[in-house]
Design a protein around this motif. Structure first.
Motif, PDB file in Angstrom:
ATOM      1  N   LEU A   3       4.723  -5.295   1.940  1.00 29.64           N
ATOM      2  CA  LEU A   3       4.824  -6.125   0.734  1.00 29.64           C
ATOM      3  C   LEU A   3       6.096  -6.949   0.823  1.00 29.64           C
ATOM      4  O   LEU A   3       7.186  -6.406   1.016  1.00 29.64           O
ATOM      5  N   CYS A  34       8.152  -9.400  -1.542  1.00 28.45           N
ATOM      6  CA  CYS A  34       8.184  -9.843  -2.941  1.00 28.45           C
ATOM      7  C   CYS A  34       9.449 -10.633  -3.224  1.00 28.45           C
ATOM      8  O   CYS A  34      10.475 -10.461  -2.572  1.00 28.45           O
ATOM      9  N   CYS A  45       8.932  -5.509  -8.392  1.00 35.78           N
ATOM     10  CA  CYS A  45       7.504  -5.435  -8.699  1.00 35.78           C
ATOM     11  C   CYS A  45       6.972  -4.042  -8.372  1.00 35.78           C
ATOM     12  O   CYS A  45       7.668  -3.208  -7.791  1.00 35.78           O
ATOM     13  N   THR A  46       5.727  -3.825  -8.729  1.00 31.71           N
ATOM     14  CA  THR A  46       5.060  -2.546  -8.465  1.00 31.71           C
ATOM     15  C   THR A  46       3.742  -2.789  -7.767  1.00 31.71           C
ATOM     16  O   THR A  46       3.133  -3.856  -7.878  1.00 31.71           O
ATOM     17  N   VAL A  47       3.281  -1.757  -7.036  1.00 30.06           N
ATOM     18  CA  VAL A  47       1.971  -1.764  -6.399  1.00 30.06           C
ATOM     19  C   VAL A  47       1.208  -0.530  -6.900  1.00 30.06           C
ATOM     20  O   VAL A  47       1.716   0.598  -6.798  1.00 30.06           O
ATOM     21  N   VAL A  94      -5.481  -2.854  -4.146  1.00 35.17           N
ATOM     22  CA  VAL A  94      -4.241  -2.544  -4.863  1.00 35.17           C
ATOM     23  C   VAL A  94      -3.940  -3.682  -5.823  1.00 35.17           C
ATOM     24  O   VAL A  94      -4.373  -4.826  -5.622  1.00 35.17           O
ATOM     25  N   GLU A  95      -3.216  -3.362  -6.860  1.00 33.49           N
ATOM     26  CA  GLU A  95      -2.796  -4.359  -7.844  1.00 33.49           C
ATOM     27  C   GLU A  95      -1.288  -4.551  -7.719  1.00 33.49           C
ATOM     28  O   GLU A  95      -0.523  -3.594  -7.800  1.00 33.49           O
ATOM     29  N   VAL A  96      -0.854  -5.806  -7.496  1.00 35.18           N
ATOM     30  CA  VAL A  96       0.556  -6.139  -7.307  1.00 35.18           C
ATOM     31  C   VAL A  96       1.024  -6.924  -8.522  1.00 35.18           C
ATOM     32  O   VAL A  96       0.389  -7.916  -8.919  1.00 35.18           O
ATOM     33  N   VAL A 132       1.137  -9.669   0.683  1.00 36.26           N
ATOM     34  CA  VAL A 132       0.774  -8.357   1.210  1.00 36.26           C
ATOM     35  C   VAL A 132       0.068  -8.577   2.537  1.00 36.26           C
ATOM     36  O   VAL A 132      -0.970  -9.248   2.595  1.00 36.26           O
TER      37      VAL A 132
END
Length: 410
Positions: free
Chosen positions: A13, A15, A19-21, A51-53, A60
Motif C-alpha cells: 500500500l 498512501c 489510512c486504513t485497510v 479490501v477497502e482502503v 495498492v
C-alpha cells in the motif's frame, strides 16, 4: 475505495496520508488488516478477495517477491526475504526506498497493455513528459518593442524570437523587453513558472516583476540601484520583484563567480516592503565566464504561495553551457506569488549594463516558456529542477526595503 485482491497474496500500500485497510466479507463486518499512521509504503497480505482502503488516492500493488536487498522494512516484512504471513492479519511494513517493478510490484495495467515492466516504465515516463510539455505555453520575445537607452543598438536576429543588443565601450544602457503570450485566465491564474533565453558578455543586472501589482521601471541608474520598484508610491500588492546582479569578476581563489539576487516582497498591507538578499557562488573555470555562458533564466514555484507568510515556495535557477559537469544552479529561493490576479506571471524584463570593459558588451535574449500547474495544484518541474540542480546559495539576509535610486552621471 474497494480494491480486488487475491486471497493469500502479498500487497504493498502506497498512501499519501494516514489510512486504513479493511478486509471485505460478504454479509459480515469489515476486518481491520492494516492501519497506517502516516503517508508511506506498507505491506500486507490479503485475507479475502477484496479490501477497502480509506485513502482514495492510495495505490495498492501486488508483490511477487520480497523487498529488494538493501531496503529496510518494518514489522512483518524483512529485507531481502519473501514476505511471509505471520498471522491472518499482516503487520505493517515501511520502506526506505521506493517499491517499484524491479522490487517485485506488479504494475496494474489496462486490458491489452504490454506487461514488460521496462517498456511500461518508459511509456509512463514518456507520457508524463508529454503531459508536462502540454501544460506549457510559448512566450514570444517582442523584438519590435525592445528599447535600449543611450547609444546602444538593437538587432533583431530572428523576429519575435531572438535579439542582440550592443552597448558600446564607455557607455551605459537600460534595456527593456517584453513577451507576447496568450492570456488564458480571468481573476485567477495557473502560472507556476517561467524560463527564458538571456545572457550577457560582461557585467550586467537583470530585473523582472512577478504577479499582481504595478511595477515602476527606472532607467539609467547605478547597478546597485533598484531598476524596478512597486508602483504607485510603493503601494502594497501581492506580487514581487527579482533582480540578479552578475559582476563578471571571477574569484581566482575559489574558481567561480558570486551572484547576488534581491527579492522585493510584502507579506501584508500594514508592514513595510521587505528585501531578501541572497548570495550564491557558481563554480566556473576561466573558460566558462558568467554571465557569458548563461543559456536560460529559470523561475519556478512548487505550488501557489501563501502571501501572508514566507515559505520558500519559489526558486530561481541558472542553466549554463560550457564544459562543467553541472549546468543547473539554484541561486535563490523566493516567497512566490498567489494565483489571484497574477495574470501571465512574468511579462517583461529589464537589463542594466554599465560598460567599463575594453570593448562592446552584448546582451542576447530570446523566447520563453510558461509552466502551468498540473492537476492537484502542484508543479513537478520545480521538484525536477530541485533534484538535478546544485544548490549554490551561500547566504540569505532579509531587511526592510530601503530604496536605492542613484542616477548614472553621463
Amino acid at each position: 475505495m474497494i480494491v480486488d485482491t487475491v486471497k493469500g497474496c502479498a500487497y504493498v500500500l502506497t498512501c499519501t496520508t494516514a489510512c486504513t485497510v479493511h478486509a471485505v466479507f460478504d454479509g459480515a463486518s469489515p476486518l481491520l488488516v492494516l492501519e497506517a499512521g502516516e503517508e508511506g509504503q506498507y505491506g500486507f497480505v490479503a485475507p479475502t478477495d477484496a479490501v477497502e482502503v480509506s485513502d482514495e488516492h492510495a495505490l495498492v500493488t501486488q508483490t511477487f517477491k520480497g523487498a529488494v536487498p538493501g531496503l529496510s522494512a518494518r514489522d512483518g516484512i524483512q529485507p531481502g526475504d519473501d514476505a511471509t504471513l505471520k498471522s491472518l492479519l499482516a503487520e505493517s511494513g515501511t520502506f526506505t526506498g521506493t517499491v517499484n517493478a524491479n522490487g517485485g510490484v506488479n504494475i496494474p495495467l489496462a486490458v491489452g497493455a504490454a506487461t514488460d515492466t521496462g517498456a511500461v516504465n518508459r511509456l509512463y515516463a514518456a507520457g508524463m513528459a508529454g503531459v508536462t510539455g502540454i501544460l506549457t505555453s510559448n512566450a514570444f520575445l517582442n523584438t519590435d518593442a525592445i528599447t535600449a537607452s543611450g547609444s546602444s543598438t538593437v538587432a533583431k536576429t530572428v523576429p519575435y524570437h531572438l535579439a542582440g543588443i550592443k552597448v558600446p565601450k564607455g557607455t551605459h544602457s537600460t534595456i527593456q523587453a517584453r513577451f507576447e503570450v496568450s492570456n488564458p485566465q480571468w481573476n485567477y491564474s495557473s502560472f507556476a513558472g517561467f524560463s527564458f533565453l538571456w545572457r550577457a558578455t560582461n557585467a550586467a543586472k537583470l530585473s523582472f516583476g512577478i504577479g499582481r501589482g504595478g511595477k515602476t521601471i527606472r532607467p539609467d541608474l547605478s547597478i546597485d540601484s533598484y531598476s524596478i520598484i512597486p508602483a504607485s508610491g510603493l503601494a502594497y500588492n501581492q506580487g514581487e520583484i527579482l533582480d540578479i546582479t552578475f559582476d563578471n569578476v571571477r574569484d581566482t581563489q575559489r574558481n567561480g563567480y558570486i551572484i547576488k539576487v534581491r527579492e522585493i516582497f510584502a507579506l501584508n498591507n500594514t508592514d513595510s516592503w521587505q528585501v531578501k538578499t541572497t548570495t550564491s557562488f557558481v563554480p566556473a573555470s576561466q573558460n566558462e565566464p558568467v554571465p557569458w555562458t548563461i543559456a536560460k533564466i529559470i523561475y519556478q514555484q512548487k505550488s501557489v504561495a501563501s502571501i501572508a507568510k514566507y515559505e520558500n515556495t519559489g526558486a530561481l535557477w541558472l542553466m549554463l553551457t560550457g564544459g562543467q559537469g553541472n549546468n543547473l544552479y539554484q541561486i535563490a529561493t523566493c516567497r512566490g506569488v498567489s494565483n489571484f490576479e497574477t495574470n501571465v506571471g512574468i511579462s517583461q524584463w529589464v537589463t542594466d549594463v554599465v560598460n567599463n570593459a575594453a570593448g562592446d558588451v552584448s546582451v542576447y535574449a530570446g523566447i520563453g516558456e510558461y509552466t502551468y500547474y498540473q492537476p492537484g495544484g502542484m508543479n513537478p518541474v520545480f521538484y525536477g529542477l530541485e533534484a538535478l540542480a546544485v544548490n549554490a546559495i551561500e547566504a540569505e539576509e532579509t531587511a526592510d526595503f530601503v530604496d536605492i535610486n542613484t542616477p548614472i552621471e553621463s
